[in-house]
Design an enzyme around this catalytic site. Structure first.
Site, mmCIF file in Angstrom:
data_model
loop_
_atom_site.group_PDB
_atom_site.id
_atom_site.type_symbol
_atom_site.label_atom_id
_atom_site.label_comp_id
_atom_site.label_asym_id
_atom_site.label_seq_id
_atom_site.Cartn_x
_atom_site.Cartn_y
_atom_site.Cartn_z
ATOM 1 N N ARG A 168 -32.383 -62.072 52.649
ATOM 2 C CA ARG A 168 -32.682 -62.039 51.210
ATOM 3 C C ARG A 168 -32.024 -63.193 50.446
ATOM 4 O O ARG A 168 -32.606 -63.744 49.519
ATOM 5 C CB ARG A 168 -32.211 -60.687 50.661
ATOM 6 C CG ARG A 168 -32.507 -60.439 49.198
ATOM 7 C CD ARG A 168 -31.624 -59.325 48.654
ATOM 8 N NE ARG A 168 -30.216 -59.677 48.755
ATOM 9 C CZ ARG A 168 -29.201 -58.817 48.577
ATOM 10 N NH1 ARG A 168 -29.465 -57.549 48.324
ATOM 11 N NH2 ARG A 168 -27.952 -59.222 48.661
ATOM 12 N N PHE A 174 -23.337 -41.716 51.357
ATOM 13 C CA PHE A 174 -22.645 -42.997 51.289
ATOM 14 C C PHE A 174 -23.199 -43.969 52.339
ATOM 15 O O PHE A 174 -23.369 -45.156 52.077
ATOM 16 C CB PHE A 174 -21.139 -42.745 51.497
ATOM 17 C CG PHE A 174 -20.315 -43.972 51.713
ATOM 18 C CD1 PHE A 174 -19.957 -44.775 50.646
ATOM 19 C CD2 PHE A 174 -19.881 -44.329 52.993
ATOM 20 C CE1 PHE A 174 -19.190 -45.920 50.846
ATOM 21 C CE2 PHE A 174 -19.118 -45.462 53.200
ATOM 22 C CZ PHE A 174 -18.769 -46.267 52.116
ATOM 23 N N TYR A 204 -21.107 -63.434 64.331
ATOM 24 C CA TYR A 204 -20.686 -63.618 62.940
ATOM 25 C C TYR A 204 -20.886 -62.309 62.149
ATOM 26 O O TYR A 204 -19.992 -61.871 61.424
ATOM 27 C CB TYR A 204 -21.459 -64.776 62.276
ATOM 28 C CG TYR A 204 -21.115 -64.896 60.812
ATOM 29 C CD1 TYR A 204 -19.881 -65.413 60.416
ATOM 30 C CD2 TYR A 204 -21.983 -64.413 59.823
ATOM 31 C CE1 TYR A 204 -19.521 -65.463 59.078
ATOM 32 C CE2 TYR A 204 -21.634 -64.464 58.485
ATOM 33 C CZ TYR A 204 -20.402 -64.989 58.120
ATOM 34 O OH TYR A 204 -20.042 -65.024 56.797
ATOM 35 N N ARG A 232 -24.129 -72.911 52.350
ATOM 36 C CA ARG A 232 -23.716 -72.015 53.415
ATOM 37 C C ARG A 232 -24.949 -71.687 54.244
ATOM 38 O O ARG A 232 -26.006 -71.403 53.699
ATOM 39 C CB ARG A 232 -23.127 -70.727 52.827
ATOM 40 C CG ARG A 232 -22.036 -70.982 51.796
ATOM 41 C CD ARG A 232 -20.806 -70.188 52.090
ATOM 42 N NE ARG A 232 -20.419 -70.355 53.487
ATOM 43 C CZ ARG A 232 -19.528 -69.579 54.109
ATOM 44 N NH1 ARG A 232 -18.982 -68.582 53.472
ATOM 45 N NH2 ARG A 232 -19.197 -69.794 55.361
HETATM 46 C C1 IN0 Z 1 -20.220 -51.588 52.884
HETATM 47 C C2 IN0 Z 1 -21.584 -51.065 53.194
HETATM 48 C C3 IN0 Z 1 -21.607 -49.779 53.987
HETATM 49 C C4 IN0 Z 1 -21.752 -48.566 53.388
HETATM 50 C C5 IN0 Z 1 -21.835 -47.397 54.147
HETATM 51 C C6 IN0 Z 1 -21.748 -47.421 55.515
HETATM 52 C C7 IN0 Z 1 -21.604 -48.631 56.166
HETATM 53 C C8 IN0 Z 1 -21.506 -48.694 57.569
HETATM 54 C C9 IN0 Z 1 -21.365 -49.891 58.204
HETATM 55 C C10 IN0 Z 1 -21.245 -51.067 57.477
HETATM 56 C C11 IN0 Z 1 -21.349 -51.026 56.099
HETATM 57 C C12 IN0 Z 1 -21.519 -49.843 55.419
HETATM 58 O O1 IN0 Z 1 -22.413 -50.940 52.072
HETATM 59 C C13 IN0 Z 1 -22.346 -51.888 51.047
HETATM 60 C C14 IN0 Z 1 -23.449 -51.652 50.020
HETATM 61 C C15 IN0 Z 1 -23.228 -52.452 48.737
HETATM 62 O O2 IN0 Z 1 -22.176 -52.966 48.497
HETATM 63 N N1 IN0 Z 1 -24.246 -52.576 47.918
HETATM 64 C C16 IN0 Z 1 -24.216 -53.397 46.702
HETATM 65 C C17 IN0 Z 1 -25.437 -54.217 46.694
HETATM 66 C C18 IN0 Z 1 -25.173 -55.676 46.725
HETATM 67 O O3 IN0 Z 1 -26.169 -56.392 46.701
HETATM 68 O O4 IN0 Z 1 -24.025 -56.083 46.725
HETATM 69 C C19 IN0 Z 1 -24.290 -52.585 45.437
HETATM 70 O O5 IN0 Z 1 -23.928 -53.140 44.409
HETATM 71 O O6 IN0 Z 1 -24.716 -51.434 45.479
HETATM 72 C C20 IN0 Z 1 -22.321 -53.301 51.565
HETATM 73 O O7 IN0 Z 1 -23.270 -54.054 51.363
HETATM 74 N N2 IN0 Z 1 -21.216 -53.739 52.256
HETATM 75 C C21 IN0 Z 1 -20.085 -52.922 52.451
HETATM 76 C C22 IN0 Z 1 -18.817 -53.435 52.191
HETATM 77 C C23 IN0 Z 1 -17.703 -52.641 52.313
HETATM 78 C C24 IN0 Z 1 -17.852 -51.309 52.672
HETATM 79 CL CL1 IN0 Z 1 -16.469 -50.299 52.769
HETATM 80 C C25 IN0 Z 1 -19.102 -50.771 52.934
HETATM 81 C C26 IN0 Z 1 -21.120 -55.162 52.658
HETATM 82 C C27 IN0 Z 1 -21.492 -55.507 54.115
HETATM 83 C C28 IN0 Z 1 -21.243 -57.004 54.316
HETATM 84 C C29 IN0 Z 1 -22.961 -55.244 54.417
HETATM 85 C C30 IN0 Z 1 -20.647 -54.741 55.102
#
Ligand code: IN0
Length: 417
Positions: free
Chosen positions: A212, A285, A168, A225
């Site tokens: 969390r 990033f 998942y 969920r």
């Molecule tokens: C992310 C990831 C992310 C960033 C950088 C490299 C990555 C490599 C592999 C996978 C994910 C990677 O980072 C974000 C961070 C984020 O959104 N933080 C939020 C905090 C929050 O609580 O929502 C903020 O407001 O700062 C992330 O969590 N995800 C994400 C989504 C799309 C992209 Cl392009 C990058 C979500 C997830 C589900 C963990 C992949």
């Protein structure tokens, strides 16, 4: 605790907080003039707050691609998350989502607040997507297709085994890692990372979120969920929701610690992935969310509050991480420090104590073996100590002022007598 209280307790948060606030104002001023790009960037700021700033620092082409990728994924997530959409409506949307991004006419109303706006005005995202380079479009389409199919598969399937849990997380986050690695490669600045390492980057972040967000997910209305695998929680309780009841506190914390130990497995892969990055903006990033994740795990470990309310790193600490993460030394220091916060919380009587301890020690060894750890003593803790000694000095100065004020008024009183 209010934000003023937090800053008084951690006065060294003030500078990074102000810096972050100013950077955020600056970034909001730099919204592009075209309406579709303006929509995408202001939406990005609304849905991801501090993370949007780090995206903003990437080079223009990659930045636009990541912004669209992020919004497409958020939109897909909004469909998956909306528990009020019937399964027979939801599944076809998830499966066809990769085609909807090419269709400027397509939209589907769901979600709440800013996510509802994103869904209602999705045509702006499609319009911007169609302006991206072909390499970026193909990567985004491919990942959206595989993720949508994976999410559809899990709509009717519970997360039973640890294998299911990893599968998942691969669909919803590991694939994001694979997609980002492709985007970095397409931008010409990075080598293509091995899929297994890209996957671990996503799994570590997603497992931290799942840990969390236990309470928020279990209390979801109209349908809860559940992402914690039965294979883990069934060792402690009969039903996943039993973890939130006070009488099960001991079992709940043991289960939580088991989940954290599971998430810690991915750390070495993540360190390896980050150490291969060359571009400074791409590095930040990737590294900032990873440091936030290890910080969150250190905070959640052995902490019953996870089952009572929201456990999040304080805003000032987030600001500090954003301010101070620039190279691999910073990352090793942060991972070392946060594992050092977790380590003394391991209770000998915890059923997984030995396993957790060996995980933490393996992480610390990986950080040590990098050979950079003695350059600077500490990333978070040392500076907190330094500043708390500053606080003691300030406290005595204030005390001296009050004392001299009091003794001068007493002197005056004597005079009047
Ligand atoms: C992310 C990831 C992310 C960033 C950088 C490299 C990555 C490599 C592999 C996978 C994910 C990677 O980072 C974000 C961070 C984020 O959104 N933080 C939020 C905090 C929050 O609580 O929502 C903020 O407001 O700062 C992330 O969590 N995800 C994400 C989504 C799309 C992209 Cl392009 C990058 C979500 C997830 C589900 C963990 C992949």
């Amino acid at each position: 605790m209010g934000s003023l209280g937090a800053v008084l307790r951690h006065p060294d948060d003030l500078y990074p907080l102000l810096k972050l606030k100013m950077a955020s104002r600056q970034a909001e001023k730099q919204i592009p003039p075209e309406p579709h790009w303006a929509f995408c960037y202001s939406m990005l700021h609304k849905v991801s707050r501090s993370f949007a700033l780090v995206i903003q620092q990437l080079g223009t082409d990659l930045r636009n691609a990541v912004c669209i990728f992020y919004l497409v994924l958020r939109a897909l997530d909004t469909v998956e998350d909306d528990t009020s959409i019937p399964t027979d409506v939801k599944v076809p949307i998830l499966i066809a989502f990769h085609r909807h991004v090419y269709d400027r006419e397509w939209h589907f109303s769901c979600g709440t607040k800013e996510y509802k706006v994103l869904m209602d005005q999705f045509h702006h995202v499609s319009t911007a997507f169609l302006e991206l380079g072909k390499g970026y479009q193909d990567a985004i389409e491919d990942i959206t297709k595989r993720m949508g199919a994976g999410m559809a598969k899990f709509i009717c399937k519970e997360v039973e085994s640890i294998y299911d849990y990893d599968e998942y997380c691969y669909y919803v986050a590991g694939l994001v890692g694979l997609g980002l690695s492709k985007l970095f490669y397409a931008s010409g600045t990075e080598d293509l990372a091995p899929d297994s390492l890209s996957n671990s980057m996503g799994l570590f972040l997603q497992k931290t979120n799942i840990i969390r967000d236990y309470l928020e997910d279990i209390n979801e209305i109209p349908k809860c969920r559940m992402f914690w695998p039965r294979e883990i929680w069934s060792k402690y309780v009969n039903k996943l929701e039993d973890l939130k009841y006070v009488e099960n506190s001991d079992k709940a914390v043991q289960c939580l610690n088991d989940m954290v130990t599971n998430a810690l497995m991915h750390v070495e892969d993540c360190l390896k992935y980050m150490s291969a990055l060359r571009d400074h903006a791409i590095f930040r990033f990737c590294a900032i969310p990873q440091i936030m994740a290890i910080g969150t795990l250190a905070l959640c470990y052995n902490n019953i509050e996870v089952f009572r309310g929201v456990v999040k790193m304080r805003r000032g600490l987030t600001a500090k991480v954003i301010d101070r993460t620039n190279n691999m030394t910073d990352v090793y220091l942060a991972f070392y420090d946060f594992s050092n916060i977790l380590k003394p919380k391991i209770n000998k009587n915890d059923p997984n104590a030995t396993k957790t301890l060996s995980r933490v020690e393996a992480i610390q060894k990986a950080c040590m073996d990098s050979g950079v750890l003695n350059k600077r003593k500490s990333y978070i803790i040392q500076s907190e100590l330094r500043y708390s000694s500053t606080m003691i000095v300030i406290f005595f100065i204030i005390l001296a002022i009050i004392f001299s004020y009091l003794s001068s008024t007493r002197a005056k009183d004597h005079h009047h007598l």
